[in-house]
Design a protein around this motif. Structure first.
Motif, PDB file in Angstrom:
ATOM      1  N   TRP A  85     -14.272  32.670   9.763  1.00 42.45           N
ATOM      2  CA  TRP A  85     -14.078  31.722   8.654  1.00 42.45           C
ATOM      3  C   TRP A  85     -12.797  30.936   8.898  1.00 42.45           C
ATOM      4  O   TRP A  85     -11.838  31.446   9.478  1.00 42.45           O
ATOM      5  N   SER A  86     -12.813  29.674   8.412  1.00 43.16           N
ATOM      6  CA  SER A  86     -11.646  28.823   8.651  1.00 43.16           C
ATOM      7  C   SER A  86     -11.446  27.848   7.502  1.00 43.16           C
ATOM      8  O   SER A  86     -12.417  27.368   6.886  1.00 43.16           O
ATOM      9  N   PHE A  87     -10.165  27.559   7.220  1.00 45.21           N
ATOM     10  CA  PHE A  87      -9.785  26.507   6.278  1.00 45.21           C
ATOM     11  C   PHE A  87      -8.847  25.546   6.996  1.00 45.21           C
ATOM     12  O   PHE A  87      -7.962  25.963   7.754  1.00 45.21           O
ATOM     13  N   TYR A  88      -9.033  24.256   6.736  1.00 44.25           N
ATOM     14  CA  TYR A  88      -8.171  23.236   7.317  1.00 44.25           C
ATOM     15  C   TYR A  88      -7.833  22.228   6.229  1.00 44.25           C
ATOM     16  O   TYR A  88      -8.729  21.636   5.613  1.00 44.25           O
ATOM     17  N   GLY A  89      -6.553  22.028   5.976  1.00 39.96           N
ATOM     18  CA  GLY A  89      -6.120  21.060   4.975  1.00 39.96           C
ATOM     19  C   GLY A  89      -4.987  20.211   5.495  1.00 39.96           C
ATOM     20  O   GLY A  89      -4.069  20.707   6.161  1.00 39.96           O
ATOM     21  N   LEU A  90      -5.034  18.926   5.180  1.00 39.10           N
ATOM     22  CA  LEU A  90      -4.007  17.990   5.648  1.00 39.10           C
ATOM     23  C   LEU A  90      -3.737  16.974   4.560  1.00 39.10           C
ATOM     24  O   LEU A  90      -4.658  16.367   4.002  1.00 39.10           O
ATOM     25  N   PHE A  91      -2.457  16.777   4.252  1.00 40.17           N
ATOM     26  CA  PHE A  91      -2.019  15.742   3.316  1.00 40.17           C
ATOM     27  C   PHE A  91      -1.234  14.710   4.106  1.00 40.17           C
ATOM     28  O   PHE A  91      -0.276  15.049   4.809  1.00 40.17           O
ATOM     29  N   GLU A  92      -1.657  13.439   4.009  1.00 43.36           N
ATOM     30  CA  GLU A  92      -1.075  12.386   4.835  1.00 43.36           C
ATOM     31  C   GLU A  92      -0.748  11.168   3.974  1.00 43.36           C
ATOM     32  O   GLU A  92      -1.552  10.248   3.851  1.00 43.36           O
ATOM     33  N   PRO A  93       0.431  11.123   3.378  1.00 48.03           N
ATOM     34  CA  PRO A  93       0.828   9.919   2.642  1.00 48.03           C
ATOM     35  C   PRO A  93       1.281   8.817   3.594  1.00 48.03           C
ATOM     36  O   PRO A  93       1.942   9.084   4.603  1.00 48.03           O
ATOM     37  N   THR A  94       0.915   7.594   3.303  1.00 47.28           N
ATOM     38  CA  THR A  94       1.332   6.450   4.113  1.00 47.28           C
ATOM     39  C   THR A  94       1.891   5.376   3.198  1.00 47.28           C
ATOM     40  O   THR A  94       1.412   5.188   2.070  1.00 47.28           O
ATOM     41  N   PHE A  95       2.887   4.661   3.671  1.00 48.12           N
ATOM     42  CA  PHE A  95       3.593   3.687   2.842  1.00 48.12           C
ATOM     43  C   PHE A  95       3.912   2.458   3.667  1.00 48.12           C
ATOM     44  O   PHE A  95       4.523   2.549   4.744  1.00 48.12           O
ATOM     45  N   ASN A  98       0.835  -1.202   0.000  1.00 46.74           N
ATOM     46  CA  ASN A  98       0.000   0.000   0.000  1.00 46.74           C
ATOM     47  C   ASN A  98       0.869   1.251   0.000  1.00 46.74           C
ATOM     48  O   ASN A  98       1.764   1.410   0.836  1.00 46.74           O
ATOM     49  N   VAL A  99       0.583   2.137  -0.932  1.00 48.34           N
ATOM     50  CA  VAL A  99       1.170   3.474  -0.953  1.00 48.34           C
ATOM     51  C   VAL A  99      -0.016   4.434  -1.088  1.00 48.34           C
ATOM     52  O   VAL A  99      -0.447   4.757  -2.188  1.00 48.34           O
ATOM     53  N   MET A 100      -0.552   4.843   0.045  1.00 47.53           N
ATOM     54  CA  MET A 100      -1.801   5.597   0.069  1.00 47.53           C
ATOM     55  C   MET A 100      -1.525   7.094   0.137  1.00 47.53           C
ATOM     56  O   MET A 100      -0.808   7.572   1.023  1.00 47.53           O
ATOM     57  N   MET A 101      -2.088   7.808  -0.815  1.00 48.16           N
ATOM     58  CA  MET A 101      -2.059   9.259  -0.789  1.00 48.16           C
ATOM     59  C   MET A 101      -3.401   9.733  -0.227  1.00 48.16           C
ATOM     60  O   MET A 101      -4.424   9.703  -0.933  1.00 48.16           O
ATOM     61  N   ALA A 102      -3.417  10.146   1.023  1.00 48.50           N
ATOM     62  CA  ALA A 102      -4.662  10.529   1.688  1.00 48.50           C
ATOM     63  C   ALA A 102      -4.646  12.009   2.023  1.00 48.50           C
ATOM     64  O   ALA A 102      -3.586  12.603   2.258  1.00 48.50           O
ATOM     65  N   GLY A 103      -5.825  12.591   2.043  1.00 41.28           N
ATOM     66  CA  GLY A 103      -5.929  14.007   2.349  1.00 41.28           C
ATOM     67  C   GLY A 103      -7.284  14.367   2.917  1.00 41.28           C
ATOM     68  O   GLY A 103      -8.261  13.606   2.782  1.00 41.28           O
ATOM     69  N   TYR A 104      -7.318  15.499   3.552  1.00 43.25           N
ATOM     70  CA  TYR A 104      -8.559  16.000   4.158  1.00 43.25           C
ATOM     71  C   TYR A 104      -8.556  17.524   4.027  1.00 43.25           C
ATOM     72  O   TYR A 104      -7.531  18.182   4.248  1.00 43.25           O
ATOM     73  N   ALA A 105      -9.690  18.099   3.653  1.00 43.59           N
ATOM     74  CA  ALA A 105      -9.806  19.551   3.537  1.00 43.59           C
ATOM     75  C   ALA A 105     -11.212  19.969   3.924  1.00 43.59           C
ATOM     76  O   ALA A 105     -12.186  19.267   3.605  1.00 43.59           O
ATOM     77  N   SER A 106     -11.315  21.086   4.629  1.00 42.19           N
ATOM     78  CA  SER A 106     -12.628  21.592   5.014  1.00 42.19           C
ATOM     79  C   SER A 106     -12.616  23.109   5.021  1.00 42.19           C
ATOM     80  O   SER A 106     -11.585  23.738   5.289  1.00 42.19           O
ATOM     81  N   ILE A 107     -13.766  23.690   4.707  1.00 44.03           N
ATOM     82  CA  ILE A 107     -13.990  25.122   4.858  1.00 44.03           C
ATOM     83  C   ILE A 107     -15.263  25.287   5.669  1.00 44.03           C
ATOM     84  O   ILE A 107     -16.243  24.569   5.473  1.00 44.03           O
ATOM     85  N   SER A 108     -15.233  26.211   6.601  1.00 43.69           N
ATOM     86  CA  SER A 108     -16.383  26.390   7.485  1.00 43.69           C
ATOM     87  C   SER A 108     -16.447  27.838   7.938  1.00 43.69           C
ATOM     88  O   SER A 108     -15.445  28.573   7.891  1.00 43.69           O
ATOM     89  N   GLY A 109     -17.621  28.239   8.390  1.00 47.13           N
ATOM     90  CA  GLY A 109     -17.775  29.608   8.831  1.00 47.13           C
ATOM     91  C   GLY A 109     -19.008  29.803   9.687  1.00 47.13           C
ATOM     92  O   GLY A 109     -19.929  28.976   9.700  1.00 47.13           O
TER      93      GLY A 109
END
Length: 882
Positions: A762-772, A731-742
């Motif tokens: 207002w807020s933005f949250y972004g995360l990139f989480e690769p796992t191998f 497994n070489v997983m490219m995972a991510g999460y992003a949200s905008i809220s207000g």
């Protein structure tokens, strides 16, 4: 005794078989003559009977011995009646597993009747061959006739050998069935030993971390779970945790006197005893329980420091939909291999259920769960103490609870109050539904008025009005279950009300004095709340979840989903970023959609929510730090980080709030209702609060603006395995999460900017989480993130005299600075945080692993640069299971 008895019988039977085989080769006269053919089955000795019981008797649960009922009645009575053994027997060895070998051993056609008599002078048709290697001169002595097993004489030698071998296999199986196994051990001990090292180093230091420039923490935890099964229908257990604090090095002046506040001068022992302040664990600790069960009744009772339980969403329930990422190895992770951990956290994440998302609340007291009653009924009851809600102690609480961490339930049980809970439910309704009735109530003792920490706000600080407290009560009716295999629904309808106690002034000469005999009570009007959740999988490629709520302004359940934080507090009029989509609060109505399609080598989740206040509420806004909040919380040595009644950093040695915060409510408030703005902690989380003042005049007049506010939330969570791009099955997983809220004063379909019309926050949250998956036992994880918060509203309160001393304008623990001595400065919110990290998880042994993390993080406040910081966070944990 039973196991010993069985072992002896089986060994004896084994010797009988071998003896019979050897005996058939003796030159003596055949032994069949010596056997009395009149010996009926009743006269057969007990050992023989056990080996050759009729098939219909084998079917009984007592078939391990295969003894006739009338002959084993007395021993069975010593253990338990046959009907009492029926269920527990299934735990040790299923009856059907026993019946088959027993039938092989005692087939009716072979042993149901004695062997026919053989004439003494009848010579065998042919000489029977001797067994190879048999030494006839050392043959065993003749076996008594009453102990012999007979095989029909007409059987050929080969058949005889086969019969003996078959019986040997059966005896071996029966022998194994008497051994103590994993699931039927009378005494079992399990647990883990964990060692943790944490190092925090701030290269660019903000005042909020002025007392925590660099720190290394080392601790260990030994957790043991013991289970005792004295018999088949009773189980006893206890859970114990032993913490070890190996910390003692400080790289700042706290090494000399780490705890100037609140008065332990020149103490060379860290005020925070271990890394997590108190010697407690996430699981049930220092408690015990007993489970009693039968075919028609089953219940367990547990008592102790930590009891995890839930009832219904509006009474006892924890809810949070924020994803849990592989980056954060929780201290409460269950035993699993590294590959399974990454599968559940990244490759195919567990979206609901389990420890990461469980719905339980924790209590300390006595809890009973009756899980098996006639007619499909179940029930539970509890009496506890109002942990995290005590208004009579100096710190607002003496016992920590509701936190999934080592902190759980550390402290003392000395609260002036009780929590009562009851639930009665009917299961298997309409073939899959459960209907329940629930109650929970929190009651305080009138003796609170004797606590200076409670009464002092009125007797010393001259708060307006008279001392008072509220007892919260909630009743609800819930239904949940599968209407069909692809449609699940949960609904809870409840009513809450308050029983208030108001103390009356009995003082004279303009002095305030109160006692518990001078008070009056009142009951509030009932408030209404409803929660509905539906999950549909009719479209296999598009699983869908819908949640809808309606809570009136004063509906409040301190242990239900309307409490947005894990740390209890009395009802407050405030609003939260991501409200409704991640956590609920009173005075709210709205709907939340979640779509989670799955496809080959990947996953995708989309969540959208819109929620609105039902009535106008104060513009007191709260948001939590999701990207670096846990590191910020862990790195400070301030004891107040655990207590949302105080600023998170105000318990450090400087006895001051180092964080330069935006102004909150400026009027004096008792601690259970305090909304002063600034940083507030809980456990593993950090919140910030401020008031969206529209102009300086509102601060001067101490007037908090009020509006009907909207919450908008949109998030995308996904991942794709690119291992096949490189020709590997790993497994070489490219995972991510992003949200905008207000949070806005008018409806905003999507919150995309702080400059939108009527947008308060207002807020933005972004995360990139690769796992191998480097190997099956070694996995790597990356961590790259950005989080921002922006608001055109916000002011700071400044005072020249206070500011020169280095103490924030809002003051320390006590009163706020009078507005007549203050000046106000416009300071909009414009924060952003970054994070870059790498981690390794390695199973270096079958039941042992090491988990390493390094993170470089920054915080930037574009309007108040004093709050900027840069930090390096290193954690290492080794956990060994047994």
């Amino acid at each position: 005794m039973r196991k010993r008895y069985l072992s002896a019988v089986i060994l004896l039977c084994s010797s009988f078989l071998f003896a019979q085989e050897f005996d058939s080769y003796q030159d003596e006269a055949p032994v069949a003559e010596e056997t009395s053919t009149e010996a009926s089955s009743e006269e057969v000795s007990e050992p023989a009977a056990e080996e050759s019981a009729p098939a219909e008797e084998v079917a009984e649960p007592a078939a391990e011995e295969s003894a006739p009922a009338e002959e084993v009645a007395e021993p069975a009575a010593e253990e338990s009646a046959s009907e009492e053994v029926a269920e527990p027997a299934a735990e040790e060895s299923a009856p059907e597993e026993v019946a088959e070998p027993a039938a092989e051993e005692s087939a009716p056609e072979e042993v149901a009747e004695p062997a026919p008599e053989v004439a003494s002078d009848a010579a065998p048709a042919e000489e029977e061959p001797k067994l190879a290697g048999a030494k006839m001169d050392k043959a065993p002595p003749p076996v008594p006739a009453e102990a012999k097993v007979y095989i029909p004489a007409e059987m050929t030698p080969a058949d005889r050998v086969k019969s003996v071998q078959d019986n040997m296999d059966t005896l071996a199986n029966n022998m194994e069935s008497t051994l103590i196994g994993k699931d039927d051990a009378p005494l079992a001990v399990s647990g883990y030993m964990a060692f943790r090292v944490k190092n925090f180093d701030y290269t660019d230091i903000a005042p909020v971390y002025g007392d925590d420039k660099a720190r290394t923490q080392v601790d260990a935890t030994l957790k043991m779970n013991m289970v005792l099964m004295p018999n088949s229908y009773m189980t006893l257990w206890t859970n114990m945790t032993f913490p070890f604090d190996l910390t003692g090095l400080y790289t700042n002046y706290l090494a000399d006197h780490p705890t100037r506040n609140p008065g332990f001068h020149w103490t060379r022992v860290p005020f925070d005893h271990n890394t997590d302040y108190t010697p407690a664990s996430v699981d049930e600790e220092m408690n015990f329980g007993v489970d009693i069960r039968s075919s028609v009744f089953g219940a367990y009772v547990t008592a102790g420091g930590v009891i995890w339980a839930n009832a219904s969403p509006l009474t006892m329930w924890e809810r949070e939909t924020m994803p849990r990422f592989a980056w954060q190895y929780e201290t409460f992770e269950e035993e699993k291999t590294v590959s399974t951990y990454y599968k559940e956290k990244s490759f195919k994440p567990v979206k609901e259920g389990g420890r990461a998302f469980w719905t339980n609340r924790s209590f300390g007291g006595v809890f009973m769960n009756v899980y098996n009653m006639p007619f499909g009924m179940i029930a539970q009851a509890m009496i506890s103490q109002p942990k995290d809600m005590d208004a009579g102690t100096r710190d607002g609480l003496r016992l920590y609870g509701g936190q999934p961490s080592e902190l759980e339930m550390g402290g003392n049980y000395d609260f002036r109050g009780d929590v009562y809970h009851a639930r009665l439910a009917k299961t298997k309704l309409f073939d899959g539904m459960t209907l329940g009735a629930n109650y929970i109530g929190v009651f305080y003792d009138d003796g609170l008025i004797d606590e200076d920490e409670f009464a002092g706000s009125w007797t010393k600080l001259k708060f307006p009005g008279d001392p008072h407290f509220e007892n919260n009560q909630i009743v609800s009716m819930d239904i949940k279950g599968n209407i069909n295999p692809k449609f699940y629904i949960m609904a809870d309808v409840g009513v809450s009300w308050d029983d208030s106690t108001l103390f009356q002034n009995v003082g004279t000469d303009m002095k305030y004095a109160y006692d518990r005999d001078s008070s009056r009570s009142a009951t509030s009007s009932p408030e209404f709340g409803v929660y509905v959740k539906a999950q549909d999988k009719h479209l296999d490629w598009l699983p869908t979840t819908v949640e809808a709520v309606y809570f009136t302004k004063n509906f409040f359940s301190p242990y239900g989903i309307t409490d947005p934080s894990r740390l209890r507090s009395w009802r407050k009029d405030e609003f939260y970023l991501n409200a409704g989509s991640l956590r609920y609060g009173p005075n709210m109505a709205g709907i939340n959609f979640k779509f989670e399609p799955e496809f080959n080598r990947g996953r995708l989740g989309v969540q959208y929510g819109q929620h609105r206040q039902i009535e106008e509420g104060k513009d007191v806004l709260l948001f939590n730090y999701r990207l670096n909040g846990r590191n910020m919380w862990e790195s400070t040595n301030s004891w107040t980080k655990y207590n949302a009644l105080f600023w998170a950093d105000s318990g450090n040695a400087t006895s001051a709030n180092g964080y330069v915060n935006r102004a909150g409510v400026l009027t004096n408030q008792r601690k259970m209702e305090r909304q002063r703005g600034g940083l507030y902690g809980g456990t593993w989380e950090l919140w910030e609060s401020f008031v969206a003042y529209e102009n300086a005049d509102q601060l001067k007049e101490e007037k908090v603006p009020e509006h009907v506010k909207w919450s908008s939330y949109l998030s995308i969570d996904g991942g794709y395995d690119i291992g096949h791009w490189f020709g590997t099955d790993r497994n070489v997983m490219m995972a991510g999460y992003a949200s905008i809220s207000g949070i806005s004063k008018t409806f905003a379909p999507v919150a995309y900017s702080e400059s939108q019309t009527d947008m308060l926050l207002w807020s933005f949250y972004g995360l990139f989480e690769p796992t191998f998956a480097l190997t099956p036992t070694v996995h790597l994880v990356g961590h790259v993130g950005l989080e921002t918060w922006k608001s055109e509203y916000g002011y700071t309160v400044n005072d020249a005299n206070v500011r020169t001393t280095g103490v924030n304008a809002s003051g320390a623990y006590g009163l706020l600075i009078p507005t007549s001595q203050s000046t106000y400065e416009k300071a909009p919110l414009d924060y952003y945080q970054t994070a870059f990290g790498i981690g390794v998880d390695w199973d270096f042994s079958a039941r042992a692993g090491i988990h390493l993390r390094y993170k470089y993080a920054t915080h930037t406040d574009n309007y108040i640069s004093e709050n900027d910081w840069t930090g390096h966070f290193i954690t290492a944990e080794t956990k060994v299971w047994f």
